[in-house]
Motif scaffolding. Structure first.
Motif, PDB file in Angstrom:
ATOM      1  N   CYS A   9       0.755  -1.347   0.112  1.00 43.58           N
ATOM      2  CA  CYS A   9      -0.093   0.006  -0.057  1.00 43.58           C
ATOM      3  C   CYS A   9       1.098   1.204   0.111  1.00 43.58           C
ATOM      4  CB  CYS A   9      -0.880  -0.141   1.343  1.00 43.58           C
ATOM      5  SG  CYS A   9      -0.098   0.150   2.823  1.00 43.58           S
ATOM      6  N   PRO A  10       0.410   2.510  -0.272  1.00 45.67           N
ATOM      7  CA  PRO A  10       1.153   3.881  -0.227  1.00 45.67           C
ATOM      8  C   PRO A  10       2.165   4.086   0.706  1.00 45.67           C
ATOM      9  CG  PRO A  10      -1.127   3.913  -1.369  1.00 45.67           C
ATOM     10  CD  PRO A  10      -0.959   2.718  -0.584  1.00 45.67           C
ATOM     11  N   ASP A  63      -1.494  -1.054  -4.243  1.00 46.19           N
ATOM     12  CA  ASP A  63      -1.927   0.108  -4.640  1.00 46.19           C
ATOM     13  C   ASP A  63      -0.795   1.093  -5.228  1.00 46.19           C
ATOM     14  OD1 ASP A  63      -4.520  -0.001  -4.036  1.00 46.19           O
ATOM     15  OD2 ASP A  63      -4.339   0.668  -1.978  1.00 46.19           O
ATOM     16  N   PRO A  81      -6.867  -3.963  -5.904  1.00 42.97           N
ATOM     17  CA  PRO A  81      -6.424  -2.776  -4.989  1.00 42.97           C
ATOM     18  C   PRO A  81      -6.304  -3.588  -3.585  1.00 42.97           C
ATOM     19  CG  PRO A  81      -8.366  -2.182  -6.035  1.00 42.97           C
ATOM     20  CD  PRO A  81      -8.310  -3.662  -6.411  1.00 42.97           C
ATOM     21  N   ARG A 138      -3.386   6.950 -11.069  1.00 45.15           N
ATOM     22  CA  ARG A 138      -3.321   6.920  -9.580  1.00 45.15           C
ATOM     23  C   ARG A 138      -2.140   6.034  -8.963  1.00 45.15           C
ATOM     24  NH1 ARG A 138      -5.118   3.328  -5.911  1.00 45.15           N
ATOM     25  NH2 ARG A 138      -6.101   2.029  -7.640  1.00 45.15           N
ATOM     26  N   GLN A 139      -1.755   5.118  -9.623  1.00 43.45           N
ATOM     27  CA  GLN A 139      -0.756   4.029  -9.017  1.00 43.45           C
ATOM     28  C   GLN A 139       0.438   4.659  -9.112  1.00 43.45           C
ATOM     29  OE1 GLN A 139      -1.548   0.038 -11.088  1.00 43.45           O
ATOM     30  NE2 GLN A 139      -1.627  -0.511  -9.022  1.00 43.45           N
ATOM     31  N   MET A 142       0.423   7.419  -6.527  1.00 41.11           N
ATOM     32  CA  MET A 142       0.742   6.933  -5.210  1.00 41.11           C
ATOM     33  C   MET A 142       2.134   6.136  -4.937  1.00 41.11           C
ATOM     34  SD  MET A 142      -1.943   7.578  -3.309  1.00 41.11           S
ATOM     35  CE  MET A 142      -1.757   9.106  -3.885  1.00 41.11           C
ATOM     36  N   SER A 146       4.486   7.301  -1.946  1.00 38.19           N
ATOM     37  CA  SER A 146       4.667   6.314  -0.648  1.00 38.19           C
ATOM     38  C   SER A 146       6.303   6.301  -0.472  1.00 38.19           C
ATOM     39  CB  SER A 146       4.434   4.950  -1.275  1.00 38.19           C
ATOM     40  OG  SER A 146       5.232   4.540  -2.428  1.00 38.19           O
ATOM     41  N   GLY A 340      -6.835   4.770   2.106  1.00 39.44           N
ATOM     42  CA  GLY A 340      -7.114   4.400   0.647  1.00 39.44           C
ATOM     43  C   GLY A 340      -6.582   5.609  -0.154  1.00 39.44           C
ATOM     44  N   PRO A 341      -6.713   5.413  -1.426  1.00 35.79           N
ATOM     45  CA  PRO A 341      -6.317   6.638  -2.291  1.00 35.79           C
ATOM     46  C   PRO A 341      -7.095   8.048  -1.915  1.00 35.79           C
ATOM     47  CG  PRO A 341      -7.117   4.833  -3.578  1.00 35.79           C
ATOM     48  CD  PRO A 341      -7.517   4.563  -2.243  1.00 35.79           C
ATOM     49  N   LYS A 344      -5.494   9.514   1.015  1.00 40.58           N
ATOM     50  CA  LYS A 344      -4.215   9.671   0.723  1.00 40.58           C
ATOM     51  C   LYS A 344      -4.025  11.053  -0.079  1.00 40.58           C
ATOM     52  CE  LYS A 344      -1.747   6.325   2.602  1.00 40.58           C
ATOM     53  NZ  LYS A 344      -2.701   6.243   3.575  1.00 40.58           N
ATOM     54  N   VAL A 345      -5.081  11.416  -0.924  1.00 41.43           N
ATOM     55  CA  VAL A 345      -5.225  12.591  -1.621  1.00 41.43           C
ATOM     56  C   VAL A 345      -5.462  13.682  -0.528  1.00 41.43           C
ATOM     57  CG1 VAL A 345      -6.733  13.944  -3.159  1.00 41.43           C
ATOM     58  CG2 VAL A 345      -6.144  11.802  -3.775  1.00 41.43           C
TER      59      VAL A 345
END
Length: 510
Positions: A9-10, A63, A81, A138-139, A142, A146, A340-341, A344-345
Motif C-alpha cells: 500500500c502507499p 496500490d 487494490p 493513480r498508481q 501513489m 509512498s 486508501g487513495p 491519501k489525496v
C-alpha cells in the motif's frame, strides 16, 4: 493449489499487513497453500524463487508498484487494490484458483514438471498491465507519495522538535535572517552549528535537509513507477529544479509525469545492438535530464510556480466559512476509505500546505484521521453488545492506532459493516476537520498523532475538535447499529465462531 501473493500500500504500514493476514486466512479456509511477500515500510523479505516456481497462481494486492514483478512472469495473475484483499480475500483466492485452472486447461505442463517461467523482459511501467489510464495515473502518483512520506515524516518532526527546543528563532539562527529585531548570519560551516545554534540548530538543519527532499523524491519515484530505474535521474533532477524555481509540490507532480513519459518514449526507440548497452546508463539519463531540465527552466517552471503561489495564498487567506468547508471536506476524505487513495489525496494536500508554510491544513488532516479508530474503540466500550467479539478485540487495538494517526485501525469495522460504519465515521471526521480549521490549530509535524501534541499550536482547542468528532462518530455508529444491525447481538458469538468475519482476520494484524 500453491498460491503466492504480494501486498503493498502507499504508506506500507497497515493495509499491507492486514491484506497479507486476510489472504493467508482465506487460503487456509479454502484448503490452499499461500505464501505472501509484504512490500511494506519495514522492507520486504523476498519469496523463495523455488516457492514462486512451484506456484499455480499469483495475487498482486497492491496500490503501488510491485517491486521485481518480473519474478512472477508467466504465472496466472490476479491483480486488485489492497483494500479488496482485506474486504474480500476469499474472492481473490477463488479468482486465483480459477485463473490457475484455466491456464492448466489451455496449456498444461508436462507430467511431473513445473511450467517454466516466461523469460520475456518485464514491462517498462511498474503498474498493473491492462489497467485504464485513470488507474495507472493513480498508481504512478501513489508510488511517488509512498517513497516521499518517510522523508516528510522524519524531516517535519525534526524541524518541529527544533522549534520546540530552540524557539521560533532557530530558523533565523541557522538560515540567516532577522528575528525580533536581531539579525543572524547564515551558518555555512556545519562544524560550527552546535556552537552557534545549539542542538536545536542541529535538529533543524537535519530536518530541513530531509524535508527539502519532498519534491525531488516525489518526482523521481513517479517517474520510476512509469519507466523503472531509468526514470529516477530525470525525475529527481526535474524535481530539484522545480523546487528551486518555486514550483514546489505541483512542480514535482508535473516533472515526475513528464520525466516518466519521456523515458518511456526514448526506451521504445530502436537502436543498433552496439548502442543498446549504453542506452540506460548514458543516453537515456543524458537526453532525459537535459530535456526535462530545459522544460522546467524555460517553459513550464514559472507558470507552475505561479499556480503554487496562488494555492499558498488561497490557503493563507482561508477564514470563517471557507476554512470550515475545507476542514469538513478534508475530514470526509480522510474517513472515506481509511488509508486508501481518497485518504491519501487529503493527506497529500496537507503535506503540500505544510511544505508551503501553511500549518492549519496539516493539523486538520491529522486530527480527522485520528477520529475514526478512536470513535469505534469508544463505541465498543459504550455498547459492546452491538459488536462481534472480533470487533471488540479490534476496538482494544484501535485506541492506540487512532492516537498514533493510523486511520487504518477502523478498517476491521468498516469491512464488516460498511454501509453503517463509513458514513458515521465521515460525519465525525468532518466535524473534527472543520473545528480544527475554525480554531486555526496548527501542526508542524506531518505525522505522529497525539504523541506530537507538544508540536501542535492551540493544543487545547485541537483536543476539543478531536473529542467532538469522536463523540459524533461514536454516537452515529451506535445509532446506526441499532437500526437493523447486520449481526444480532445474541448470535454474534456463534456466528463469529463458525465463520470468521473479515474484521476478525484484520484485527489480528491491527
Amino acid at each position: 493449489m500453491n498460491i503466492v501473493a504480494v501486498t503493498s500500500c502507499p504508506t506500507g504500514i497497515a493495509h499491507t499487513y492486514m491484506a497479507a493476514e486476510a489472504l493467508e486466512q482465506a487460503a487456509r479456509d479454502a484448503g490452499h497453500a499461500l505464501s505472501v511477500e509484504t512490500q511494506g515500510a519495514a522492507g520486504a523479505e523476498p519469496l523463495d524463487p523455488a516457492v514462486i516456481a512451484a506456484a499455480d497462481a499469483v495475487i498482486f494486492a497492491a496500490d503501488v508498484e510491485v517491486r521485481d514483478r518480473e519474478r512472477f512472469a508467466g504465472k496466472p495473475t490476479v491483480t486488485a487494490p489492497v483494500k479488496r484483499a482485506i474486504q474480500d480475500a476469499a474472492g481473490l483466492v477463488a479468482e486465483a484458483v480459477r485463473a490457475a485452472e484455466e491456464r492448466s486447461d489451455t496449456a498444461p505442463a508436462p507430467s511431473g514438471e513445473t511450467a517454466p517461467l516466461d523469460t520475456a523482459p518485464a514491462p517498462a511501467t511498474k503498474v498493473t498491465e491492462g489497467a485504464g489510464l485513470g488507474a495507472r495515473l493513480r498508481q504512478w502518483l501513489m508510488t511517488g507519495v509512498s517513497y516521499m512520506i518517510p522523508f516528510v515524516a522524519a524531516g517535519g518532526i525534526l524541524i518541529a522538535l527544533a522549534f520546540m527546543l530552540g524557539g521560533a528563532e532557530v530558523a533565523a539562527k541557522v538560515n540567516g535572517g532577522t528575528f525580533q529585531g536581531r539579525t543572524y548570519e547564515e551558518i555555512t560551516d556545519l562544524s560550527a552549528l552546535v556552537e552557534q545554534a545549539g542542538y536545536a540548530g542541529v535538529l533543524f538543519k537535519i530536518g530541513a535537509i530531509a524535508f527539502s527532499m519532498l519534491v525531488p523524491i516525489l518526482s523521481g519515484f513517479i517517474a520510476y513507477a512509469m519507466a523503472d530505474r531509468p526514470g529516477i535521474a530525470p525525475g529527481v533532477v526535474g524535481g530539484l529544479l522545480a523546487d528551486a524555481i518555486g514550483a514546489g509540490f505541483l512542480g514535482g507532480l508535473v516533472t515526475g509525469l513528464a520525466a516518466g513519459a519521456l523515458v518511456m518514449a526514448i526506451s521504445r526507440v530502436k537502436v543498433p545492438r552496439a548502442l543498446a548497452g549504453i542506452m540506460p546508463v548514458v543516453v537515456i539519463p543524458l537526453v532525459s535530464c537535459l530535456v526535462i531540465g530545459a522544460l522546467v527552466i524555460i517553459v513550464i517552471g514559472q507558470p507552475i510556480a505561479s499556480a503554487q503561489q496562488a494555492m499558498t495564498d488561497w490557503l493563507d487567506g482561508l477564514k470563517g466559512a471557507n476554512a470550515l468547508l475545507l476542514g469538513a471536506l478534508l475530514g470526509l476524505m480522510m474517513a472515506f476509505d481509511m488509508g486508501g487513495p481518497v485518504n491519501k489525496v487529503a493527506y497529500t494536500f496537507g503535506l503540500a500546505g505544510l511544505a508551503a508554510g501553511n500549518l492549519t491544513v496539516m493539523a486538520a488532516v491529522m486530527a480527522a484521521g485520528m477520529t475514526p479508530p478512536i470513535a469505534l474503540a469508544l463505541a465498543t466500550v459504550l455498547r459492546p453488545k452491538l459488536f462481534t467479539p472480533a470487533e471488540r478485540k479490534a476496538g482494544e487495538a484501535a485506541w492506540l492506532l487512532g492516537a498514533s494517526f493510523i486511520t487504518e485501525g477502523a478498517i476491521p469495522f468498516a469491512a464488516a459493516d460498511p454501509l453503517r460504519v463509513i458514513p458515521s465515521l465521515m460525519a465525525g471526521s468532518a466535524v473534527t476537520g472543520a473545528l480544527s480549521m475554525q480554531f486555526a490549530a496548527t501542526s508542524r509535524a506531518p505525522h505522529g498523532g497525539i504523541w506530537v501534541i507538544g508540536l501542535i499550536g492551540k493544543p487545547g482547542l485541537y483536543v476539543v475538535a478531536l473529542l467532538a468528532g469522536i463523540a459524533v462518530s461514536a454516537a452515529c455508529v451506535i445509532a446506526a447499529k441499532h437500526v437493523g444491525r447486520a449481526v444480532p447481538a445474541a448470535a454474534s458469538g456463534a456466528a463469529a465462531a463458525e465463520a470468521p468475519a473479515p474484521s476478525e482476520r484484520a484485527a489480528t494484524v491491527a
